[in-house]
Every structure is written in structure tokens, then in C-alpha cells.
Design a protein around this motif. Structure first.
Motif, PDB file in Angstrom:
ATOM      1  N   THR A   1       0.833  -1.204   0.000  1.00 12.40           N
ATOM      2  CA  THR A   1       0.000   0.000   0.000  1.00 12.40           C
ATOM      3  C   THR A   1       0.865   1.251   0.000  1.00 12.40           C
ATOM      4  N   LEU A   2       1.935   1.241   0.769  1.00 14.10           N
ATOM      5  CA  LEU A   2       2.855   2.372   0.795  1.00 14.10           C
ATOM      6  C   LEU A   2       3.530   2.563  -0.565  1.00 14.10           C
ATOM      7  N   LEU A   3       3.937   1.480  -1.199  1.00  8.85           N
ATOM      8  CA  LEU A   3       4.545   1.574  -2.524  1.00  8.85           C
ATOM      9  C   LEU A   3       3.543   2.078  -3.556  1.00  8.85           C
ATOM     10  N   LEU A   4       2.292   1.661  -3.454  1.00  9.92           N
ATOM     11  CA  LEU A   4       1.258   2.154  -4.358  1.00  9.92           C
ATOM     12  C   LEU A   4       1.032   3.651  -4.164  1.00  9.92           C
ATOM     13  N   ALA A   5       1.024   4.101  -2.916  1.00  9.34           N
ATOM     14  CA  ALA A   5       0.861   5.537  -2.639  1.00  9.34           C
ATOM     15  C   ALA A   5       2.032   6.331  -3.211  1.00  9.34           C
ATOM     16  N   LEU A   6       3.243   5.802  -3.100  1.00 10.12           N
ATOM     17  CA  LEU A   6       4.403   6.469  -3.687  1.00 10.12           C
ATOM     18  C   LEU A   6       4.306   6.523  -5.207  1.00 10.12           C
ATOM     19  N   ASP A   7       3.822   5.442  -5.815  1.00 14.17           N
ATOM     20  CA  ASP A   7       3.653   5.419  -7.268  1.00 14.17           C
ATOM     21  C   ASP A   7       2.600   6.422  -7.730  1.00 14.17           C
TER      22      ASP A   7
ATOM     23  N   TYR B   1       1.728   9.177  -6.157  1.00 16.50           N
ATOM     24  CA  TYR B   1       2.290  10.522  -5.965  1.00 16.50           C
ATOM     25  C   TYR B   1       3.307  10.840  -7.051  1.00 16.50           C
ATOM     26  N   TRP B   2       4.060   9.828  -7.488  1.00 16.67           N
ATOM     27  CA  TRP B   2       5.020   9.981  -8.589  1.00 16.67           C
ATOM     28  C   TRP B   2       4.292  10.518  -9.823  1.00 16.67           C
ATOM     29  N   TRP B   3       3.167   9.890 -10.170  1.00 16.00           N
ATOM     30  CA  TRP B   3       2.420  10.304 -11.359  1.00 16.00           C
ATOM     31  C   TRP B   3       1.754  11.660 -11.176  1.00 16.00           C
ATOM     32  N   LEU B   4       1.355  11.990  -9.961  1.00 13.85           N
ATOM     33  CA  LEU B   4       0.786  13.316  -9.709  1.00 13.85           C
ATOM     34  C   LEU B   4       1.832  14.410  -9.895  1.00 13.85           C
ATOM     35  N   ILE B   5       3.063  14.141  -9.524  1.00 15.75           N
ATOM     36  CA  ILE B   5       4.142  15.123  -9.731  1.00 15.75           C
ATOM     37  C   ILE B   5       4.392  15.322 -11.223  1.00 15.75           C
TER      38      ILE B   5
ATOM     39  N   LEU C   1      11.236  13.622  -7.553  1.00 16.36           N
ATOM     40  CA  LEU C   1      11.109  12.291  -8.151  1.00 16.36           C
ATOM     41  C   LEU C   1      12.306  11.414  -7.791  1.00 16.36           C
ATOM     42  N   LEU C   2      13.492  11.987  -7.752  1.00 12.07           N
ATOM     43  CA  LEU C   2      14.671  11.226  -7.337  1.00 12.07           C
ATOM     44  C   LEU C   2      14.569  10.800  -5.869  1.00 12.07           C
ATOM     45  N   ILE C   3      14.060  11.674  -5.032  1.00 12.24           N
ATOM     46  CA  ILE C   3      13.876  11.333  -3.614  1.00 12.24           C
ATOM     47  C   ILE C   3      12.855  10.208  -3.477  1.00 12.24           C
ATOM     48  N   LEU C   4      11.742  10.311  -4.205  1.00 12.08           N
ATOM     49  CA  LEU C   4      10.734   9.247  -4.153  1.00 12.08           C
ATOM     50  C   LEU C   4      11.293   7.925  -4.665  1.00 12.08           C
ATOM     51  N   PHE C   5      12.104   7.979  -5.719  1.00 16.01           N
ATOM     52  CA  PHE C   5      12.730   6.759  -6.231  1.00 16.01           C
ATOM     53  C   PHE C   5      13.646   6.147  -5.183  1.00 16.01           C
ATOM     54  N   PHE C   6      14.428   6.980  -4.499  1.00 16.93           N
ATOM     55  CA  PHE C   6      15.316   6.494  -3.452  1.00 16.93           C
ATOM     56  C   PHE C   6      14.521   5.841  -2.319  1.00 16.93           C
ATOM     57  N   VAL C   7      13.450   6.484  -1.878  1.00 13.77           N
ATOM     58  CA  VAL C   7      12.630   5.935  -0.787  1.00 13.77           C
ATOM     59  C   VAL C   7      11.993   4.619  -1.214  1.00 13.77           C
ATOM     60  N   ARG C   8      11.496   4.566  -2.449  1.00 14.58           N
ATOM     61  CA  ARG C   8      10.878   3.335  -2.951  1.00 14.58           C
ATOM     62  C   ARG C   8      11.888   2.200  -3.000  1.00 14.58           C
TER      63      ARG C   8
ATOM     64  N   LEU D   1      14.630   1.972  -1.263  1.00 11.13           N
ATOM     65  CA  LEU D   1      14.995   1.664   0.114  1.00 11.13           C
ATOM     66  C   LEU D   1      13.978   0.714   0.737  1.00 11.13           C
ATOM     67  N   ILE D   2      12.706   0.968   0.494  1.00 10.31           N
ATOM     68  CA  ILE D   2      11.662   0.103   1.027  1.00 10.31           C
ATOM     69  C   ILE D   2      11.752  -1.292   0.406  1.00 10.31           C
ATOM     70  N   ILE D   3      11.935  -1.344  -0.904  1.00 10.94           N
ATOM     71  CA  ILE D   3      11.955  -2.635  -1.603  1.00 10.94           C
ATOM     72  C   ILE D   3      13.175  -3.466  -1.223  1.00 10.94           C
ATOM     73  N   THR D   4      14.341  -2.853  -1.155  1.00 12.09           N
ATOM     74  CA  THR D   4      15.558  -3.626  -0.946  1.00 12.09           C
ATOM     75  C   THR D   4      15.951  -3.823   0.508  1.00 12.09           C
ATOM     76  N   THR D   5      15.538  -2.927   1.380  1.00 12.64           N
ATOM     77  CA  THR D   5      15.984  -3.030   2.773  1.00 12.64           C
ATOM     78  C   THR D   5      14.872  -3.430   3.730  1.00 12.64           C
ATOM     79  N   ILE D   6      13.771  -2.735   3.678  1.00 10.81           N
ATOM     80  CA  ILE D   6      12.729  -2.958   4.665  1.00 10.81           C
ATOM     81  C   ILE D   6      11.882  -4.186   4.347  1.00 10.81           C
TER      82      ILE D   6
END
Length: 96
Positions: free
Chosen positions: A7-13, A15-19, A77-84, A86-91
Motif C-alpha cells: 500500500t505504501l509503494l502504491l501511494a508512492l507510485d 504521488y510519482w504520477w501526480l508530480i 522524483l529522485l527522492i521518491l525513487f530512493f525511498v521506494r 529503500l523500502i523494496i531492498t531493505t525494509i
């Protein structure tokens, strides 16, 4: 917990498209391609501004003045990519 991460990744996606939509809308508005007096267009522009401006404003405050070029959406967008990533690979692997 996986559902929460998805759900968090979907919200980030979303927001990515809204930007991206906000940046395209601002270009169309600046070049007078769209009718800004149209109520529907004004509503969409207001919505995109209200959704993206709280995240873009701090970046614009930190960035130096580059004339007429605004690169704050690219930085966000770069910050959102980094956070995404980070979530996928670490958390996410730690929770599964």
C-alpha cells in the motif's frame, strides 16, 4: 505487514504520477496551450498544485535560483525513487 508495504509503494507510485502530471500541467499553462479560465481546467490545476506544492516548496527554498528553470520536480522524483528502492531492498526483505 506485506499489505502495508504494498500500500505504501502504491501511494508512492500514485504521488510519482501526480508530480509528473503537475509538471506537464504547469508547462501547458505557461505556454498558454490550455484555457486557464475553464472551470474544469482550473479545478485540475488547483488540485495538482495543492497536492504537490507542500513537497516541492522546501526543495525550491533550498535550491539556488536557476532563472526560469524549475528542477524541483526532478529532485522530488529522485527522492521518491530512493525511498521506494529503500523500502523494496531493505525494509521489505527484512519483514518477509
Amino acid at each position: 505487514m506485506v499489505a502495508l508495504i504494498q500500500t505504501l509503494l502504491l501511494a508512492l507510485d500514485i504521488y510519482w504520477w501526480l508530480i509528473i502530471a503537475s509538471a506537464i500541467f504547469s508547462w501547458l499553462f505557461a505556454f498558454n496551450v490550455i484555457n486557464s479560465r475553464n472551470q474544469f481546467v482550473a479545478t485540475i490545476g488547483d488540485f495538482l498544485y495543492r497536492v504537490t506544492e507542500p513537497a516541492l516548496r522546501p526543495i525550491r527554498r533550498i535550491m539556488p535560483d536557476l532563472g526560469g528553470i524549475d528542477i524541483s520536480p526532478i529532485i522530488l522524483l529522485l527522492i521518491l525513487f530512493f525511498v521506494r528502492q529503500l523500502i523494496i531492498t531493505t525494509i521489505a526483505p527484512a519483514l518477509i
